[in-house]
Write an enzyme that holds these catalytic residues in place. Structure first.
Site, PDB file in Angstrom:
ATOM      1  N   TRP A 201       0.815  -1.206   0.000  1.00 14.59           N
ATOM      2  CA  TRP A 201       0.000   0.000   0.000  1.00 14.59           C
ATOM      3  C   TRP A 201       0.853   1.263   0.000  1.00 14.59           C
ATOM      4  O   TRP A 201       0.571   2.220  -0.721  1.00 14.59           O
ATOM      5  CB  TRP A 201      -0.956  -0.022   1.188  1.00 14.59           C
ATOM      6  CG  TRP A 201      -1.962   1.085   1.211  1.00 14.59           C
ATOM      7  CD1 TRP A 201      -2.317   1.849   2.278  1.00 14.59           C
ATOM      8  CD2 TRP A 201      -2.777   1.544   0.119  1.00 14.59           C
ATOM      9  NE1 TRP A 201      -3.272   2.762   1.919  1.00 14.59           N
ATOM     10  CE2 TRP A 201      -3.573   2.590   0.601  1.00 14.59           C
ATOM     11  CE3 TRP A 201      -2.887   1.184  -1.225  1.00 14.59           C
ATOM     12  CZ2 TRP A 201      -4.481   3.296  -0.200  1.00 14.59           C
ATOM     13  CZ3 TRP A 201      -3.786   1.878  -2.041  1.00 14.59           C
ATOM     14  CH2 TRP A 201      -4.573   2.911  -1.523  1.00 14.59           C
TER      15      TRP A 201
ATOM     16  N   ARG B  49      11.640   0.416   5.623  1.00 17.15           N
ATOM     17  CA  ARG B  49      12.143   0.240   6.990  1.00 17.15           C
ATOM     18  C   ARG B  49      13.583  -0.264   6.993  1.00 17.15           C
ATOM     19  O   ARG B  49      14.368   0.122   7.855  1.00 17.15           O
ATOM     20  CB  ARG B  49      11.235  -0.754   7.735  1.00 17.15           C
ATOM     21  CG  ARG B  49      11.646  -1.042   9.166  1.00 17.15           C
ATOM     22  CD  ARG B  49      10.620  -1.949   9.841  1.00 17.15           C
ATOM     23  NE  ARG B  49      10.461  -3.199   9.132  1.00 17.15           N
ATOM     24  CZ  ARG B  49      11.212  -4.281   9.321  1.00 17.15           C
ATOM     25  NH1 ARG B  49      12.218  -4.247  10.186  1.00 17.15           N
ATOM     26  NH2 ARG B  49      10.976  -5.400   8.651  1.00 17.15           N
TER      27      ARG B  49
ATOM     28  N   GLY C 200     -10.310   4.194   3.198  1.00 24.50           N
ATOM     29  CA  GLY C 200     -11.413   3.821   2.319  1.00 24.50           C
ATOM     30  C   GLY C 200     -11.062   2.577   1.523  1.00 24.50           C
ATOM     31  O   GLY C 200     -10.011   1.961   1.728  1.00 24.50           O
TER      32      GLY C 200
ATOM     33  N   ALA D 189      -4.214  -2.002  -3.438  1.00 21.48           N
ATOM     34  CA  ALA D 189      -2.945  -1.372  -3.808  1.00 21.48           C
ATOM     35  C   ALA D 189      -2.668  -1.450  -5.306  1.00 21.48           C
ATOM     36  O   ALA D 189      -2.316  -0.442  -5.937  1.00 21.48           O
ATOM     37  CB  ALA D 189      -1.805  -2.015  -3.017  1.00 21.48           C
TER      38      ALA D 189
ATOM     39  N   LYS E 266     -13.625  -3.262   9.585  1.00 26.41           N
ATOM     40  CA  LYS E 266     -13.919  -3.983   8.338  1.00 26.41           C
ATOM     41  C   LYS E 266     -12.981  -5.169   8.160  1.00 26.41           C
ATOM     42  O   LYS E 266     -13.340  -6.167   7.537  1.00 26.41           O
ATOM     43  CB  LYS E 266     -13.866  -3.028   7.157  1.00 26.41           C
ATOM     44  CG  LYS E 266     -12.528  -2.326   6.946  1.00 26.41           C
ATOM     45  CD  LYS E 266     -11.596  -3.059   6.030  1.00 26.41           C
ATOM     46  CE  LYS E 266     -10.267  -2.352   5.884  1.00 26.41           C
ATOM     47  NZ  LYS E 266      -9.349  -3.028   4.939  1.00 26.41           N
TER      48      LYS E 266
ATOM     49  N   ASP F 121     -15.232   0.490   2.441  1.00 25.33           N
ATOM     50  CA  ASP F 121     -14.083  -0.371   2.728  1.00 25.33           C
ATOM     51  C   ASP F 121     -14.537  -1.785   3.094  1.00 25.33           C
ATOM     52  O   ASP F 121     -13.863  -2.770   2.780  1.00 25.33           O
ATOM     53  CB  ASP F 121     -13.272   0.235   3.877  1.00 25.33           C
ATOM     54  CG  ASP F 121     -11.786  -0.008   3.723  1.00 25.33           C
ATOM     55  OD1 ASP F 121     -11.392  -0.773   2.831  1.00 25.33           O
ATOM     56  OD2 ASP F 121     -11.006   0.567   4.495  1.00 25.33           O
TER      57      ASP F 121
ATOM     58  N   ARG G  64      -6.315  -9.836   2.307  1.00 27.42           N
ATOM     59  CA  ARG G  64      -5.572 -10.707   3.222  1.00 27.42           C
ATOM     60  C   ARG G  64      -6.467 -11.219   4.339  1.00 27.42           C
ATOM     61  O   ARG G  64      -6.348 -12.367   4.780  1.00 27.42           O
ATOM     62  CB  ARG G  64      -4.407  -9.949   3.844  1.00 27.42           C
ATOM     63  CG  ARG G  64      -3.378  -9.420   2.878  1.00 27.42           C
ATOM     64  CD  ARG G  64      -2.371  -8.564   3.622  1.00 27.42           C
ATOM     65  NE  ARG G  64      -1.570  -7.746   2.731  1.00 27.42           N
ATOM     66  CZ  ARG G  64      -0.824  -6.738   3.124  1.00 27.42           C
ATOM     67  NH1 ARG G  64      -0.778  -6.433   4.409  1.00 27.42           N
ATOM     68  NH2 ARG G  64      -0.124  -6.037   2.266  1.00 27.42           N
TER      69      ARG G  64
ATOM     70  N   GLU H 112      -4.079  -7.393   9.579  1.00 27.43           N
ATOM     71  CA  GLU H 112      -4.472  -6.428  10.607  1.00 27.43           C
ATOM     72  C   GLU H 112      -5.714  -6.881  11.375  1.00 27.43           C
ATOM     73  O   GLU H 112      -5.873  -6.585  12.558  1.00 27.43           O
ATOM     74  CB  GLU H 112      -4.726  -5.061   9.971  1.00 27.43           C
ATOM     75  CG  GLU H 112      -3.480  -4.350   9.452  1.00 27.43           C
ATOM     76  CD  GLU H 112      -2.705  -3.639  10.543  1.00 27.43           C
ATOM     77  OE1 GLU H 112      -2.930  -3.925  11.738  1.00 27.43           O
ATOM     78  OE2 GLU H 112      -1.867  -2.788  10.203  1.00 27.43           O
TER      79      GLU H 112
END
Length: 333
Positions: free
Chosen positions: A11, A31, A136, A140, A192, A245, A256, A282
């Site tokens: 993303w 990172r 929203g 990606a 969501k 979303d 995912r 997540e």
């Protein structure tokens, strides 16, 4: 505008590609140093978005300080559990980032253990910097490929400043709407993921289209009730950061969280699935966070409760279906 994106997953990479094509000066800052070197040499993200090449003028940052130095806004595209550390790293360089007007979370989750929303975590780390969300329905690859989309911008900046940012991000392929409801945007974008796991479980059990439609409908109702109970505005949940979303994440083959639910239905445990992949689910962490928030606030959230039992208490998914169907009958609403 000069924009910095911290985090180079799918993303963050897609947003960097889109904003560069939009004409902004963009620095994508991974990172890890080895990842930065790979992105610089390959000019594509082989790990997370290999289908799309980088625009020639997309910059790859190797250190946070230089990437932030000229930035007008910083986008946090790291996983929610890493948001505080990433924000604190950015905060070290605020004194040398005089143009910085705000910070936007692209991640959709709460901080584990504290159960704080992303804008709260960023505000604690960044002090007076205005914080919010760009959220929203957001696949990606589709954004990077220039397919049409719409998103919600929720930030606590003055209205005139928010309108300038809204205009800067919007284009012929991405329409941005404004919102002042940061809490609602945070809740919708996170819940969501929990409900997408539930839909994935339903699909994995082959319960059919009727079950899927009923489940998504009741998930939306639960999102609105729980979200309003926790301080969000109802209109937010029937907008892009809520139902928009929810639809995308529950229906998308790329989701995912939905595929995670399907794997759970096949008999795998949450820990087995998480250990076997390099991307973050997540919804798994959000389930625990919202379960605790819901219990503490005294709210009723039957779908959330059942997902929590399956993921954290080892309950049988089919037993969860039976329990949901056997609840006391009531009027719709």
């Amino acid at each position: 505008m000069n924009l910095c994106i911290l985090g180079a997953g799918a993303w963050g990479t897609a947003m960097a590609i889109y904003l560069t094509k939009r004409g902004h000066v963009v620095t994508l800052c991974p990172r890890r140093m080895d990842h930065a070197l790979e992105l610089s040499s390959e000019r594509k993200n082989l790990d997370y978005l290999p289908q799309v090449e980088f625009p020639s003028d997309l910059q790859i940052g190797r250190e946070v300080g230089p990437a932030l130095m000229e930035a007008d806004y910083v986008f946090f595209a790291c996983p929610s559990h890493a948001l505080r550390t990433t924000s604190e790293t950015a905060a070290v360089h605020l004194s040398t980032s005089p143009r910085l007007k705000g910070a936007l979370a692209l991640c959709k989750g709460l901080e584990p253990k504290t159960n704080k929303y992303a804008h709260e975590v960023m505000s604690e780390a960044l002090g007076d910097v205005k914080c919010g969300y760009l959220t929203g329905p957001s696949h990606a690859l589709e954004l990077a490929e220039g397919k049409p989309a719409a998103m919600c911008l929720a930030i606590n900046s003055p209205e005139d400043q928010t309108k300038v940012l809204q205009e800067a991000i919007s284009s012929s392929t991405l329409r941005i709407y404004r919102s002042e409801d940061q809490i609602g945007a945070a809740i919708g974008g996170t819940l969501k993921n929990v409900y997408a796991i539930a839909v994935g479980i339903s699909d994995g059990l082959c319960l059919g289209d009727n079950a899927r439609a009923a489940l998504i409908t009741r998930c939306l109702n639960e999102m609105i009730e729980l979200g309003v109970h926790l301080g969000g505005k109802k209109d937010t949940f029937i907008g892009l950061s809520g139902v928009g979303d929810l639809i995308a994440t529950c229906a998308g083959e790329w989701s995912r969280n939905r595929t995670f639910g399907q794997a759970i239905a096949s008999g795998k445990t949450a820990s087995e699935i998480i250990e076997a992949q390099n991307t973050v689910v997540e919804g798994y962490w959000a389930t625990e966070c919202f379960y605790e928030k819901s219990a503490k606030s005294g709210a009723t959230a039957p779908v959330l409760d059942q997902v929590h039992r399956i993921l954290y208490q080892g309950s049988d998914p089919r037993a969860a279906v039976i329990e949901l169907m056997a609840r006391d009958l009531k009027a719709e609403g």
